[in-house]
Every structure is written in structure tokens, then in C-alpha cells.
Write an enzyme that holds these catalytic residues in place. Sequence first.
Site, short mmCIF file in Angstrom:
data_model
loop_
_atom_site.label_atom_id
_atom_site.label_comp_id
_atom_site.label_asym_id
_atom_site.label_seq_id
_atom_site.Cartn_x
_atom_site.Cartn_y
_atom_site.Cartn_z
N ARG A 230 12.77 6.74 18.00
CA ARG A 230 12.76 6.17 16.82
C ARG A 230 13.87 6.80 16.08
O ARG A 230 14.39 7.74 15.96
CB ARG A 230 11.50 6.87 15.83
N ASP A 254 18.92 2.78 21.19
CA ASP A 254 18.11 1.59 20.94
C ASP A 254 17.39 1.53 19.59
O ASP A 254 16.84 0.50 19.47
CB ASP A 254 17.07 1.63 22.17
N GLU A 259 17.24 0.43 10.72
CA GLU A 259 17.21 -0.46 11.54
C GLU A 259 16.49 -1.63 10.80
O GLU A 259 16.77 -3.17 11.07
CB GLU A 259 16.91 -0.35 12.96
N HIS A 291 16.57 -2.33 19.63
CA HIS A 291 15.14 -2.09 19.61
C HIS A 291 14.62 -2.90 20.80
O HIS A 291 13.74 -3.44 20.60
CB HIS A 291 14.48 -2.00 18.58
P1 NAI Z 1 3.43 9.82 24.35
O1 NAI Z 1 2.52 10.20 22.88
O2 NAI Z 1 2.84 9.66 25.32
O3 NAI Z 1 4.47 11.10 24.43
C1 NAI Z 1 5.04 11.71 23.18
C2 NAI Z 1 5.34 13.24 23.63
O4 NAI Z 1 6.04 13.69 22.51
C3 NAI Z 1 4.02 14.03 23.63
O5 NAI Z 1 4.16 14.67 24.88
C4 NAI Z 1 3.96 14.93 22.54
O6 NAI Z 1 3.75 16.42 22.91
C5 NAI Z 1 5.63 15.05 22.32
N1 NAI Z 1 6.05 15.74 20.86
C6 NAI Z 1 5.34 15.69 19.93
N2 NAI Z 1 6.02 16.51 19.19
C7 NAI Z 1 7.15 17.06 19.55
C8 NAI Z 1 8.20 17.60 19.24
N3 NAI Z 1 8.17 18.15 18.09
N4 NAI Z 1 9.13 17.97 20.01
C9 NAI Z 1 9.29 17.31 21.38
N5 NAI Z 1 8.30 16.65 21.87
C10 NAI Z 1 7.21 16.54 20.96
O7 NAI Z 1 4.26 8.79 23.62
P2 NAI Z 1 5.28 7.73 24.46
O8 NAI Z 1 4.37 6.26 24.94
O9 NAI Z 1 5.86 8.50 25.71
O10 NAI Z 1 6.33 7.08 23.50
C11 NAI Z 1 7.25 8.05 22.91
C12 NAI Z 1 7.78 7.39 21.81
O11 NAI Z 1 8.84 6.11 22.35
C13 NAI Z 1 6.99 6.54 20.83
O12 NAI Z 1 6.50 7.54 19.96
C14 NAI Z 1 7.79 5.67 20.22
O13 NAI Z 1 8.56 6.06 18.90
C15 NAI Z 1 8.90 5.42 21.28
N6 NAI Z 1 9.10 3.84 21.74
C16 NAI Z 1 10.14 3.22 21.75
C17 NAI Z 1 9.88 1.99 22.20
C18 NAI Z 1 11.21 1.08 22.15
O14 NAI Z 1 11.09 -0.09 22.58
N7 NAI Z 1 12.31 1.50 21.85
C19 NAI Z 1 8.79 1.05 22.92
C20 NAI Z 1 7.52 2.20 22.91
C21 NAI Z 1 7.65 3.41 22.43
#
Ligand code: NAI
Length: 342
Positions: A230, A254, A259, A291
Site C-alpha cells: 500500500r 506498484d 494513487e 497497482h
Molecule cells: P497477510 O495478512 O497474509 O500478511 C501480512 C503480514 O504482515 C503478516 O504476516 C503480518 O504479521 C505482517 N505485519 C503486520 N504488521 C506488521 C508490521 N508492523 N511490520 C511488519 N509486518 C507486519 O497479507 P498478504 O496477503 O501477504 O498481503 C499483504 C499486503 O499486500 C496486503 O495487505 C495488501 O495491502 C497488499 N496487496 C497488494 C496487491 C497489489 O495488487 N498490489 C494485491 C494484494 C495484496
Amino acid sequence: MKVAFYDAKPYDKVWFDALSEQYGVEIKYFDFKLNAETAPLAAGYDAVCIFVNDNANKQTLDILYEGGVKLLALRSAGYNNVDFKSSHGKIHVVRVPDYSPAAVAEHAVALLLTLNRKTHRAYARTRDNNFNINGFIGMDLVGKTAGVIGTGKIGRVYAGICKGFGMNVIAFDPYPAEDSDIKYVGLDELLRSSDVISLHCPLTPETHHIINRENLDKMKPHAIVINTSRGALIDTAALIDALKSRKIGGAGLDVYEEESDYFFEDLSDTIIEDDELSRLLTFPNVLLTSHQAFFTEEAMHEIARVTMENIKAYGANLPLDNEICYKCGEVCTKNENTGRCF
Ligand code: NAI
């Protein structure tokens, strides 16, 4: 179920139309975003389907609720655009938690490889019969250190690809994965010792501007920062200053803090008023995509399928497996009988 579908693009319609009859879902597509001004148009619909730059704040949610909307179906994994305290007890919120972690992780790697070896610039040069390679020097990734911030579904796939390149992977996550051999370090150590840093954590009050001026100062002068999560994880003004003063090696983005007025739209005939966005686009060592990390056929199919399943489950009074609320992860115990957050 009648669904008002906001911010619809031609590619959304292809994947959702393919499933709507099978799921008995009637979709009205709106090509504009959800906000307080457009929310009244959803009156009379059972559900509203939104994407990452739609704005489900309190005012918008109140209007949707007054119009009879009972379900907000996010066709995304991230959900920082929803005011959960305002929706609780009124509108159920469902999402698509893991449609294709590989799609996003592979795009992060695409940004890294392109930025490192300048293939985007080489493509333009050779098309102009310019076969000079000045300025295209990169670094070997093998043996370099990849820092991963956030080792959830996407971060772990990304870490696996980096390991495949022979990189040394280190990670920071306040909730380390128990079933992995990832080497966890503190954020400070990660920032200081990584050659490439990739962000895979969600946007929360704790992670807002996790890459700020102070943290950029800790990075190696050739460090490449990749953000497919994000935009607001990075303080854009601080990033621009770090790039201008050559404190870091480059950035593959991305997502971008502001955005929502720009991404997903063709603005080639207009003047960009956002000076930070324009400045970012002038750096030879910044690669910006709009994105699109999620955008693979497999991911689009899965997004449409799971969104339809979520809507169908709501309409059939079934448990909502993909529901989230502001208490989830802390005190939310989904009701044993209904399988719903409230
Ligand atoms: P997820 O929920 O599986 O993993 C997120 C991880 O971040 C977890 O392990 C969590 O413990 C960790 N986390 C939480 N707070 C943190 C902190 N302060 N410092 C470091 N790590 C921390 O989520 P997933 O599926 O891996 O997605 C991650 C992000 O990717 C989403 O939140 C979304 O914003 C982004 N995303 C972007 C897309 C795009 O098209 N550019 C598409 C899908 C997701």
C-alpha cells in the site's frame, strides 16, 4: 442478490459476467468509485462490491445502510479503505483473502529485476535503433541480502523466489511465521543490511510511513525499495529526498500514497497536478506501475469466484468465512450458530 459494483473496468466485467448467472447474482456496474456522493445510487441493492480505491468511510457506510445495503463485498485482500467501526452491526464486510499470493510476489520480483537490469530502458533504446548500453549496469542478485517486511502469504512467496535466486533472505514481522525457516531480524538490522527491501505488510496505523526519512537514512546507498503493498507505507516526500540525495539506489512502486485519483485511469491527455507523483516519474531509477501486481488471469478468476461465493453465502444465510470486522484477530469470536461477526 442484487449487487451495485463500483469502479468497474472492462476486465472486471469479463470475469464477473462469466459467473453471475451461475451464482444467481444480478450486477449493476458503475464505472465511478464509491464515496459519499455516489453511495445513494446503491439504494435498493443488497450488496455493494468495491475495490482498493473506493472509499467506505463512515459517511459513505451510513448512506449505504440507510439505502438498505447489508453486505460490502471487497474484491481485494487489503481493507484499509473501510471504516470497520462504522460498519459493525450494520453492514457485513467480506473480502478475498488470498486469491493469488504468487501474482503479487512475482510482480514485486518483476519490478526488482527490471529496475536492477534496466530492461525497461533497454526496450525503449533498442526500439530506437540505439544499441548503446551506457547506464544499464546492474548488480548480481545471487549472494545479496533480500529484506522482507511482512511474511504473510505474499511475503513468503516473494522470499521463496529470492532464495531461488541464491539471495540471503532476512525478514521483519511482529508475528513471525512459525512453520518457516525464514531468518527474522529487527527492523533496524533489516534496513541496514539489505540490498533489496520489499514491503509485504498491510497498511495499519503501526505500518503507516514505516519507510520514513529516518529509516531511509539507515539503508545502503545502492538499496532498492520495492512496494507492492500500500502506498502509505512509504513517506513519499522522504523517498523523493532520499532519491535526490542518492541515499538509496532506486524504488519499484506498484502503489502510491495518493494513487486513488490517478491509478487505473488513462490520464494521458491531462496535466498531472500531483507534484510528488510527477517528480517520482522523472527519476531514471524509479519504476512505477499502476497497482497491477494482482492482475493475472488466475487471480482475476479467483477474485470473481470468491466474491461470488461470499455474496451467495450472505444471501443464503450461511456462515461468512471471509468476513472481517475491527475485532477480528483480537476479541471477535464469530457467532457459533451464524458464523458471522455480528
Ligand atoms: P497477510 O495478512 O497474509 O500478511 C501480512 C503480514 O504482515 C503478516 O504476516 C503480518 O504479521 C505482517 N505485519 C503486520 N504488521 C506488521 C508490521 N508492523 N511490520 C511488519 N509486518 C507486519 O497479507 P498478504 O496477503 O501477504 O498481503 C499483504 C499486503 O499486500 C496486503 O495487505 C495488501 O495491502 C497488499 N496487496 C497488494 C496487491 C497489489 O495488487 N498490489 C494485491 C494484494 C495484496
